[in-house]
Scaffold this motif. Structure first.
Motif, mmCIF file in Angstrom:
data_model
loop_
_atom_site.group_PDB
_atom_site.id
_atom_site.type_symbol
_atom_site.label_atom_id
_atom_site.label_comp_id
_atom_site.label_asym_id
_atom_site.label_seq_id
_atom_site.Cartn_x
_atom_site.Cartn_y
_atom_site.Cartn_z
ATOM 1 N N ALA A 52 26.610 -25.823 16.883
ATOM 2 C CA ALA A 52 27.372 -24.583 17.009
ATOM 3 C C ALA A 52 28.124 -24.567 18.333
ATOM 4 C CB ALA A 52 26.436 -23.387 16.918
ATOM 5 N N ALA A 53 29.064 -23.646 18.446
ATOM 6 C CA ALA A 53 29.806 -23.472 19.697
ATOM 7 C C ALA A 53 28.959 -22.649 20.660
ATOM 8 C CB ALA A 53 31.143 -22.783 19.425
ATOM 9 N N VAL A 54 28.663 -23.207 21.820
ATOM 10 C CA VAL A 54 27.806 -22.527 22.797
ATOM 11 C C VAL A 54 28.672 -21.719 23.750
ATOM 12 C CG1 VAL A 54 26.072 -24.333 22.624
ATOM 13 C CG2 VAL A 54 27.846 -24.488 24.380
ATOM 14 N N PRO A 55 28.106 -20.697 24.412
ATOM 15 C CA PRO A 55 28.867 -19.943 25.425
ATOM 16 C C PRO A 55 29.319 -20.855 26.559
ATOM 17 C CG PRO A 55 26.870 -18.769 24.813
ATOM 18 C CD PRO A 55 26.771 -20.129 24.194
ATOM 19 N N VAL A 56 30.482 -20.569 27.099
ATOM 20 C CA VAL A 56 31.053 -21.452 28.112
ATOM 21 C C VAL A 56 30.232 -21.465 29.394
ATOM 22 C CG1 VAL A 56 32.544 -19.715 29.174
ATOM 23 C CG2 VAL A 56 33.268 -22.108 29.165
ATOM 24 N N ASP A 57 29.449 -20.397 29.658
ATOM 25 C CA ASP A 57 28.668 -20.403 30.887
ATOM 26 C C ASP A 57 27.544 -21.431 30.862
ATOM 27 O OD1 ASP A 57 27.248 -19.107 28.989
ATOM 28 O OD2 ASP A 57 26.844 -17.297 30.147
ATOM 29 N N MET A 58 27.208 -21.950 29.673
ATOM 30 C CA MET A 58 26.221 -23.029 29.595
ATOM 31 C C MET A 58 26.755 -24.339 30.151
ATOM 32 S SD MET A 58 24.192 -22.683 25.988
ATOM 33 C CE MET A 58 23.136 -21.282 25.605
ATOM 34 N N THR A 59 28.095 -24.464 30.259
ATOM 35 C CA THR A 59 28.700 -25.701 30.749
ATOM 36 C C THR A 59 28.914 -25.681 32.264
ATOM 37 O OG1 THR A 59 30.966 -24.893 30.420
ATOM 38 C CG2 THR A 59 29.878 -25.941 28.546
ATOM 39 N N LEU A 60 28.504 -24.605 32.916
ATOM 40 C CA LEU A 60 28.648 -24.499 34.368
ATOM 41 C C LEU A 60 27.357 -24.932 35.044
ATOM 42 C CD1 LEU A 60 30.411 -21.016 34.502
ATOM 43 C CD2 LEU A 60 31.476 -23.281 34.547
ATOM 44 N N PRO A 61 27.445 -25.511 36.257
ATOM 45 C CA PRO A 61 26.230 -25.982 36.945
ATOM 46 C C PRO A 61 25.255 -24.848 37.183
ATOM 47 C CG PRO A 61 28.206 -26.874 37.976
ATOM 48 C CD PRO A 61 28.678 -25.845 37.002
ATOM 49 N N CYS A 62 23.965 -25.147 37.035
ATOM 50 C CA CYS A 62 22.927 -24.168 37.329
ATOM 51 C C CYS A 62 22.840 -23.933 38.831
ATOM 52 C CB CYS A 62 21.570 -24.658 36.794
ATOM 53 S SG CYS A 62 21.514 -24.849 35.012
#
Length: 518
Positions: free
Chosen positions: A482-492
């Motif tokens: 599925a398409a995940v929220p874009v904030d999941m692709t930002l560094p923790c």
């Protein structure tokens, strides 16, 4: 079959004396079996649990080695109305604990004889005019005493002492009340006291029945609530449930994995048990259920669902990431399927694939101006021919070529010259075919890596095996499709990896703990 609870003092049974089934909501459970052939851990736990049940029941005719199949313990002796799952040793319902009746049997009297003695004693005291027994509640005594006094006053009873001269203690002659009348009045007092005692007994019986009804209602509501919230014993012995919700093949495999993680989990105040925390995370990964749906299932808020999922994925990433490591050459050759040995001999073989995860930018992510609305992240996954995941790269831009990823990811540094790399549809120009390459120079650095494509020819029959191997892993966790929220692709925060990196790593690490059958 008639089922009767074996606990001392408990009269619960499934059928009446005429053989008709009773609709009282009672459930009956057999003693735990000693699972000697399920591995050392299960053998030890099942032995301790069986011993705990025997000790709780405390009957001379029931021992660890002597329990007939007709011995049952009813739901009345468990807090939640049923035994806890056998792996949850700290649960209060791991063994029966409520209303065990030990004190009633210490002198060797059976429950039936003890009850008969109590009834006989009460009847004797009523006949003697002593009111209720000392065992009755104080408010019953007060009610009985008040009723007797009230009746005495209404009848204006006066006790007279009869003297030999025929005169009474009132001081006058011929008052009209003799010995016969005095006896009648005394009998009247006795009748009133007996009626008061009977009223008291009926009141206690009604109150006890109401208390029993409320206890059973409370137990039923707890059972319904536990069923709604997916309790720790939710899976019971149903392997189909486990496979559907977690992707693992059996209850045993899931509980083995849970017991491995349980000592590592930190003790925190939470509305969810450790079992429910892990189950929620698996359901999100496996089924891609939205937070609102999980919030309804577990009776928590959507914010708690998101925090629980993020914290658990980070916890799993920390503890499972070390399991993803490329095996040495001897291990590769020892575990390689026969068809690969026939095709490549003693050369090590790596099966690689590119996982592509889409990310969407919603209206609440307007602050991320540098991230396009349609964004994709690619991951390089390397698997041995036997299905062991040995390498997962960090996420990179979706426009990066697959071959370029293979060189820049650092995976080639784990191979030696002559090792073979296989992939299905590895690049756009392959269009679903089987790509094969050899490492032709020592791989001391990324810039030193080179690939030489090979023509497989007669080895094309490996295409089906590789496709099944990679496809089964990708299909297991729907959240990756599925398409995940874009904030999941930002560094923790204060980390070099993204939350999506953690999630992908966890999914493939779980495959090593519970491999998919190929």
């Amino acid at each position: 079959m008639v089922r009767i609870c074996c606990v001392v003092g408990c009269s619960n049974k499934s059928h009446d004396s005429r053989g008709r089934k009773l609709d009282n909501g009672s459930r009956f459970f057999t003693f735990p079996t000693w699972k000697k052939s399920h591995g050392p851990q299960m053998r030890e736990i099942s032995s301790r649990r069986r011993s705990a049940w025997v000790a709780a029941v405390r009957r001379k005719d029931i021992t660890f080695d002597k329990i007939t199949p007709f011995m049952f313990v009813c739901c009345r002796h468990f807090h939640k109305g049923k035994p806890a799952y056998e792996m949850m040793e700290n649960d209060p319902d791991w063994a029966p604990t409520l209303h065990m009746g030990h004190s009633e049997n210490e002198n060797g009297d059976t429950p039936r004889s003890a009850k008969s003695q109590k009834l006989a004693l009460r009847s004797k005291r009523i006949q003697e005019g002593q009111g209720s027994s000392a065992e009755e509640p104080m408010q019953c005594k007060e009610a009985a005493t008040w009723n007797v006094k009230q009746e005495e006053e209404s009848y204006e009873i006066v006790k007279w002492e009869v003297k030999p001269t025929g005169q009474t203690e009132c001081g006058g002659e011929g008052c009209g009340i003799g010995a016969k009348e005095v006896k009648q009045e005394e009998k009247l007092i006795q009748v009133v006291k007996q009626e008061a005692g009977q009223m008291e007994c009926d009141f206690c019986i009604q109150r006890a029945a109401e208390v029993s009804r409320l206890v059973e209602e409370n137990r039923q509501l707890r059972r319904e609530l536990d069923a709604f919230k997916m309790p720790d014993g939710f899976f019971e012995d149903d392997d189909n449930k486990v496979e559907y919700y977690t992707g693992m093949p059996s209850v045993g495999s899931f509980m083995h994995f849970f017991c491995f993680l349980l000592p590592l989990m930190s003790a925190q105040e939470s509305k969810l048990s450790p079992f429910q925390v892990l189950l929620l995370t698996f359901m999100r990964l496996r089924l891609d259920l939205p937070a609102q749906h999980l919030a309804h299932i577990f009776s928590i808020s959507t914010g708690t669902v998101d925090r629980t999922f993020q914290d658990t994925v980070s916890f799993l990433y920390t503890n499972l990431r070390p399991s993803i490591t490329w095996p040495d050459r001897n291990t590769l050759q020892r575990t390689m399927p026969q068809q690969f040995v026939e095709a490549f001999g003693r050369k090590a073989v790596a099966v690689v694939d590119c996982l592509k995860v889409l990310a969407h930018k919603s209206s609440r992510h307007k602050e991320h101006q540098m991230v396009p609305s349609d964004y994709a992240v690619k991951y390089l996954i390397a698997v041995t021919p036997s299905g062991f995941v040995g390498f997962v790269s960090k996420g990179c831009d979706g426009f990066t070529g697959a071959k370029n990823m293979l060189v820049k990811s650092g995976f080639l540094n784990k191979l030696l010259p002559g090792d073979v790399i296989l992939a299905v549809g590895f690049d756009a120009d392959q269009s679903g075919g089987l790509f094969c390459a050899e490492v032709d120079v020592p791989t001391f650095a990324h810039t030193d890596c080179h690939l030489a494509e090979k023509n497989l020819g007669e080895t094309a029959h490996l295409l089906e095996h590789i496709g099944t191997l990679l496809g089964s892993i990708h299909r297991k966790y729907k959240l990756l499709k599925a398409a995940v929220p874009v904030d999941m692709t930002l560094p923790c925060d204060r980390e070099e990896v993204t939350f999506l990196d953690k999630m992908v790593t966890v999914c493939y690490a779980l495959e090593n703990h519970c491999p998919t059958a190929v």
